[in-house]
Design a protein around this motif. Structure first.
Motif, short mmCIF file in Angstrom:
data_model
loop_
_atom_site.label_atom_id
_atom_site.label_comp_id
_atom_site.label_asym_id
_atom_site.label_seq_id
_atom_site.Cartn_x
_atom_site.Cartn_y
_atom_site.Cartn_z
N LEU A 1 0.85 -1.19 0.00
CA LEU A 1 0.00 0.00 0.00
C LEU A 1 0.89 1.24 0.00
N LEU A 2 1.07 1.80 -1.15
CA LEU A 2 1.86 3.02 -1.23
C LEU A 2 1.02 4.21 -0.79
N ASN A 3 -0.28 4.12 -0.95
CA ASN A 3 -1.18 5.20 -0.57
C ASN A 3 -2.07 4.71 0.57
N LYS A 4 -1.74 5.08 1.79
CA LYS A 4 -2.49 4.61 2.96
C LYS A 4 -3.91 5.15 2.98
N ARG A 5 -4.21 6.18 2.19
CA ARG A 5 -5.57 6.74 2.16
C ARG A 5 -6.57 5.76 1.55
N ARG A 6 -6.07 4.74 0.89
CA ARG A 6 -6.98 3.75 0.28
C ARG A 6 -7.43 2.70 1.29
N LEU A 7 -6.95 2.76 2.49
CA LEU A 7 -7.40 1.82 3.52
C LEU A 7 -8.85 2.12 3.87
N LYS A 8 -9.63 1.04 4.07
CA LYS A 8 -11.02 1.23 4.47
C LYS A 8 -11.49 0.05 5.31
N PRO A 9 -12.49 0.28 6.16
CA PRO A 9 -13.02 -0.80 6.99
C PRO A 9 -13.47 -1.98 6.13
N GLY A 10 -13.23 -3.18 6.66
CA GLY A 10 -13.60 -4.41 5.96
C GLY A 10 -12.44 -5.04 5.21
N GLN A 11 -11.41 -4.25 4.90
CA GLN A 11 -10.25 -4.80 4.19
C GLN A 11 -9.43 -5.69 5.11
N VAL A 12 -8.88 -6.75 4.53
CA VAL A 12 -7.98 -7.65 5.27
C VAL A 12 -6.57 -7.21 4.93
N VAL A 13 -5.78 -6.95 5.97
CA VAL A 13 -4.44 -6.39 5.79
C VAL A 13 -3.40 -7.19 6.58
N ILE A 14 -2.16 -7.00 6.18
CA ILE A 14 -1.03 -7.53 6.95
C ILE A 14 -0.48 -6.37 7.76
N VAL A 15 -0.43 -6.56 9.08
CA VAL A 15 0.10 -5.52 9.96
C VAL A 15 1.32 -6.04 10.71
N SER B 1 -6.12 -12.43 18.91
CA SER B 1 -5.42 -11.35 19.60
C SER B 1 -5.41 -10.19 18.61
N ASP B 2 -6.11 -9.12 18.97
CA ASP B 2 -6.27 -8.01 18.04
C ASP B 2 -6.35 -6.70 18.81
N SER B 3 -6.87 -5.66 18.19
CA SER B 3 -6.90 -4.34 18.82
C SER B 3 -7.71 -4.31 20.12
N ARG B 4 -8.57 -5.27 20.33
CA ARG B 4 -9.27 -5.34 21.61
C ARG B 4 -8.29 -5.63 22.73
N HIS B 5 -7.13 -6.22 22.39
CA HIS B 5 -6.11 -6.57 23.38
C HIS B 5 -4.92 -5.62 23.35
N PHE B 6 -4.45 -5.26 22.15
CA PHE B 6 -3.23 -4.44 22.06
C PHE B 6 -3.48 -3.01 21.62
N GLY B 7 -4.72 -2.63 21.39
CA GLY B 7 -5.04 -1.23 21.09
C GLY B 7 -4.93 -0.87 19.62
N TRP B 8 -5.04 0.41 19.38
CA TRP B 8 -5.01 0.97 18.03
C TRP B 8 -3.62 0.87 17.45
N LEU B 9 -3.54 0.69 16.13
CA LEU B 9 -2.26 0.64 15.43
C LEU B 9 -2.13 1.85 14.51
N PRO B 10 -0.91 2.36 14.36
CA PRO B 10 -0.72 3.45 13.39
C PRO B 10 -0.87 2.91 11.98
N GLU B 11 -1.27 3.78 11.06
CA GLU B 11 -1.46 3.34 9.67
C GLU B 11 -0.18 2.77 9.07
N ASP B 12 0.98 3.25 9.52
CA ASP B 12 2.23 2.73 8.94
C ASP B 12 2.57 1.33 9.42
N ALA B 13 1.75 0.75 10.29
CA ALA B 13 1.93 -0.65 10.69
C ALA B 13 1.45 -1.60 9.60
N VAL B 14 0.66 -1.07 8.65
CA VAL B 14 0.14 -1.89 7.55
C VAL B 14 1.22 -2.04 6.49
N SER B 15 1.54 -3.30 6.16
CA SER B 15 2.53 -3.53 5.11
C SER B 15 1.90 -3.99 3.80
#
Length: 85
Positions: A16-30, A60-74
């Motif tokens: 993802l070169l453009n993080k603005r294209r992220l949207k709810p429902g997408q499956v991502v690698i973080v 184990s997800d954000s309910r346990h470790f909290g919010w992630l910055p957008e740059d955590a998405v690879s």
């Protein structure tokens, strides 16, 4: 991401070169805690991304470790095609 994505299954992701294209429902690698994890974006807010696993009782997800910055998405998973993706 079990049961929709079984252990040992290969996935194909696009960077993802453009993080603005992220949207709810997408499956991502973080990247979190030194590991890559496959999660679904549930919410996007100013503080970052709230990601969840599809198996809520065992994930184990954000309910346990909290919010992630957008740059955590690879990358965004493009195959196998998962529901809501």
């Amino acid at each position: 991401m079990y049961p929709r994505l079984r252990p040992g299954r290969m996935v194909v992701a696009t960077s993802l070169l453009n993080k603005r294209r992220l949207k709810p429902g997408q499956v991502v690698i973080v990247r979190h805690d030194g590991r890559e994890k496959i999660k679904r974006i549930e919410r996007i807010e100013d503080r970052g991304l709230f990601v969840i696993g599809d198996n809520l009782s065992a994930s184990s997800d954000s309910r346990h470790f909290g919010w992630l910055p957008e740059d955590a998405v690879s990358g965004r998973v493009i195959w196998p095609r998962l529901l809501n993706n």
